[in-house]
Scaffold this active site. Structure first.
Site, short mmCIF file in Angstrom:
data_model
loop_
_atom_site.label_atom_id
_atom_site.label_comp_id
_atom_site.label_asym_id
_atom_site.label_seq_id
_atom_site.Cartn_x
_atom_site.Cartn_y
_atom_site.Cartn_z
N GLY A 11 0.83 -1.21 0.00
CA GLY A 11 0.00 0.00 0.00
C GLY A 11 0.86 1.26 0.00
N ARG A 72 1.31 -4.91 -5.48
CA ARG A 72 1.49 -6.17 -4.76
C ARG A 72 1.85 -7.17 -5.84
NH1 ARG A 72 -0.68 -4.16 0.04
NH2 ARG A 72 -2.57 -2.92 -0.23
N ASP A 103 5.07 -4.61 6.37
CA ASP A 103 5.66 -5.87 6.83
C ASP A 103 5.67 -6.93 5.73
OD1 ASP A 103 2.79 -5.93 7.27
OD2 ASP A 103 3.12 -7.88 8.20
N THR A 126 3.77 2.68 5.50
CA THR A 126 2.38 2.19 5.48
C THR A 126 1.54 3.11 6.35
OG1 THR A 126 0.86 0.44 6.19
CG2 THR A 126 2.98 0.50 7.30
N ASP A 128 -0.82 2.16 8.06
CA ASP A 128 -1.38 1.38 9.17
C ASP A 128 -0.60 1.50 10.48
OD1 ASP A 128 -3.19 0.52 7.30
OD2 ASP A 128 -2.21 -1.41 6.95
N ASP A 130 1.54 -0.48 11.62
CA ASP A 130 1.51 -1.79 12.28
C ASP A 130 2.86 -2.50 12.22
OD1 ASP A 130 1.44 -2.12 9.54
OD2 ASP A 130 -0.14 -3.65 9.54
N ARG A 172 -5.99 -2.31 8.15
CA ARG A 172 -5.90 -3.76 7.89
C ARG A 172 -6.34 -4.52 9.14
NH1 ARG A 172 -3.68 -6.49 3.56
NH2 ARG A 172 -2.46 -4.74 2.83
N1 LIG Z 1 5.63 -13.90 3.04
C1 LIG Z 1 6.09 -13.28 1.94
N2 LIG Z 1 7.11 -13.80 1.23
C2 LIG Z 1 7.58 -13.17 0.14
N3 LIG Z 1 7.10 -12.02 -0.34
C3 LIG Z 1 6.08 -11.46 0.32
C4 LIG Z 1 5.52 -12.05 1.49
N4 LIG Z 1 4.52 -11.24 1.94
C5 LIG Z 1 4.45 -10.21 1.07
N5 LIG Z 1 5.37 -10.34 0.10
C6 LIG Z 1 5.60 -9.44 -1.03
O1 LIG Z 1 5.46 -8.08 -0.61
C7 LIG Z 1 4.41 -7.45 -1.35
C8 LIG Z 1 3.77 -6.39 -0.52
O2 LIG Z 1 3.20 -6.98 0.62
P1 LIG Z 1 1.79 -6.50 1.21
O3 LIG Z 1 1.50 -7.33 2.41
O4 LIG Z 1 0.78 -6.49 0.12
O5 LIG Z 1 2.04 -4.97 1.55
P2 LIG Z 1 2.88 -4.24 2.70
O6 LIG Z 1 4.32 -4.33 2.35
O7 LIG Z 1 2.36 -2.85 2.62
O8 LIG Z 1 2.54 -4.95 3.99
C9 LIG Z 1 3.51 -8.60 -1.77
O9 LIG Z 1 2.73 -8.29 -2.91
C10 LIG Z 1 4.53 -9.68 -2.09
O10 LIG Z 1 5.11 -9.50 -3.36
O1 LIG Z 2 -5.69 -1.02 -1.62
P1 LIG Z 2 -5.91 -2.44 -1.25
O2 LIG Z 2 -5.02 -3.37 -2.01
O3 LIG Z 2 -7.35 -2.81 -1.28
O4 LIG Z 2 -5.46 -2.61 0.26
C1 LIG Z 2 -6.15 -2.07 1.35
C2 LIG Z 2 -5.24 -2.16 2.54
O5 LIG Z 2 -4.09 -1.38 2.32
C3 LIG Z 2 -3.90 -0.47 3.40
O6 LIG Z 2 -4.45 0.77 3.02
C4 LIG Z 2 -2.42 -0.29 3.66
O7 LIG Z 2 -1.88 -1.54 3.98
P2 LIG Z 2 -0.38 -1.93 3.65
O8 LIG Z 2 0.42 -0.69 3.78
O9 LIG Z 2 -0.02 -2.99 4.66
O10 LIG Z 2 -0.36 -2.46 2.27
C5 LIG Z 2 -4.69 -1.09 4.55
O11 LIG Z 2 -5.07 -0.13 5.52
C6 LIG Z 2 -5.86 -1.68 3.82
O12 LIG Z 2 -6.43 -2.75 4.53
#
Ligand SMILES: Nc1ncnc2c1ncn2[C@@H]1O[C@H](COP(=O)(O)OP(=O)(O)O)[C@@H](O)[C@H]1O
Ligand SMILES: O=P(O)(O)OC[C@H]1O[C@](O)(COP(=O)(O)O)[C@@H](O)[C@@H]1O
Length: 333
Positions: A11, A72, A103, A126, A128, A130, A172
């Site tokens: 995000g 993502r 994360d 992020t 969030d 978190d 989230r």
């Molecule tokens: N457990 C994992 N192992 C490897 N890559 C991951 C894993 N979790 C997330 N990723 C990679 O990081 C990207 C971003 O993670 P996501 O959870 O969507 O957002 P954020 O980094 O904001 O938490 C994912 O689309 C994926 O490519």
């Molecule tokens: O835009 P998407 O893909 O629907 O994701 C929504 C999620 O992304 C966020 O806006 C940001 O989350 P991350 O930074 O962990 O990706 C959350 O608050 C929300 O649940």
């Protein structure tokens, strides 16, 4: 170390551009070649990158979103994906990669490190908030202000009509935006995931609270802030249930992605600028496998695993005063 790469992933969050700017300027200050991968980890797989010169980051500090785009990327999570990314980084002559994300992106960083020997440094980006190991994440302060601006407006009309509003905020599975928005808007009720770890809010109790508030104050506006993903069906379903049980006119407002946009507030620009510059300095010292955070105005280096291995705690004092001192029902009991 010669070639520094960066990307934004997951995000997007206001302040990501300020972090990009800081990294690019620090990189050039130290004589490094800087490139930016576009569309998060997709850019690593597709070799989609651009050279970043100081002139490319002029006038971006005030802009929301990310000039490198974010995404993502499922393909990257496989072994094949990470191997491909590692090969591509090798081919591009990159020795350090800075990942700005949440994360999930840090898990991605660790996944990549199993196949690539370059240095990887993370910056918490992020809305969030978190992520353990940093007081705040880039984007969090702006998201609170954005949510607040809307809630204040809803309050005006809620007050005029003496109505009840349920306002759903992002996060989230974390309640940081919800708690801050509730405290700062003077919300009468707040429902956060951390307050219901193994249960759900009880509709009868919520209704009882609204009714008591209206007995104490007379017919009045009432704002309940609710975190997304807490109630199945979200604020709309909960508002319907409260309506059905009481006949009270209760309206849902889902703030949604508006919370991710907008010009970053000063605190986010400051945090992003410090973290970005520090990340380059840390990379030059050979650090890897860490997120750069800030705790009590000190820059900290946190191993990636520690950023997600336990849920980050809400400020217990803020929770207590919102739930006890500022609760008009408990306060008048
Ligand atoms: N457990 C994992 N192992 C490897 N890559 C991951 C894993 N979790 C997330 N990723 C990679 O990081 C990207 C971003 O993670 P996501 O959870 O969507 O957002 P954020 O980094 O904001 O938490 C994912 O689309 C994926 O490519
Ligand atoms: O835009 P998407 O893909 O629907 O994701 C929504 C999620 O992304 C966020 O806006 C940001 O989350 P991350 O930074 O962990 O990706 C959350 O608050 C929300 O649940």
């Amino acid at each position: 170390m010669k070639r520094l790469a960066l990307l934004t992933s997951g995000g997007d969050a206001p302040g990501m551009n300020a972090a990009i700017r800081a990294i690019v300027l620090a990189g050039h200050y130290f004589g490094l070649d800087v490139i930016g991968y576009r569309h998060g980890f997709n850019g690593l797989l597709e070799q989609e990158y651009q050279t970043l010169m100081p002139s490319d980051v002029n006038n971006i500090i005030q802009r929301g979103g990310t000039i490198l785009k974010s995404a993502r990327c499922k393909a990257f999570t496989t072994e094949e994906g990470a191997r491909q990314a590692a090969d591509n980084l090798q081919q591009a002559g990159v020795d350090t990669l800075i990942i700005i994300g949440g994360d999930g992106s840090f898990r991605g960083a660790v996944h990549l490190s199993n196949f690539w020997s370059g240095s990887i440094i993370g910056l918490p980006g992020t809305i969030d908030n978190d992520i353990n190991g940093t007081d705040a994440t880039i984007g969090y302060y702006t998201a609170i202000d954005t949510a607040l601006e809307s809630i204040d407006k809803v309050r005006d009309t809620a007050d005029a009509f003496e109505r009840i509003f349920l306002i759903e905020v992002m996060g989230r599975h974390a309640g940081f935006i919800g708690l801050s928005a509730a405290v700062c808007s003077g919300a009468e009720q707040v429902l956060l995931p951390e307050l219901y770890p193994n249960s759900q809010p009880d509709v009868e109790e919520l209704v009882g609270h609204i009714q008591k508030a209206q007995q104490i104050r007379g017919k009045c506006s009432y704002i309940m802030v609710i975190s997304e993903n807490l109630w199945p069906g979200g604020a709309t379903d909960l508002a319907n249930q409260i309506n059905a049980r009481t006949g009270i006119d209760c309206r849902p407002v889902i703030l949604g992605h508006v919370q991710r946009g907008g010009s970053p507030v000063s605190l986010d620009r400051m945090l992003a600028s410090k973290l970005g510059a520090y990340a380059v300095e840390a990379a030059l010292k050979g650090r890897t496998g860490i997120m750069i955070g800030e705790c009590n105005q000190r820059m900290v280096e946190v191993p990636f695993e520690q950023t997600w291995n336990k849920p980050k705690e809400l400020d217990p004092y803020l929770v207590r005063i919102q739930q006890e001192v500022f609760d008009l029902v408990k306060n008048s009991a």
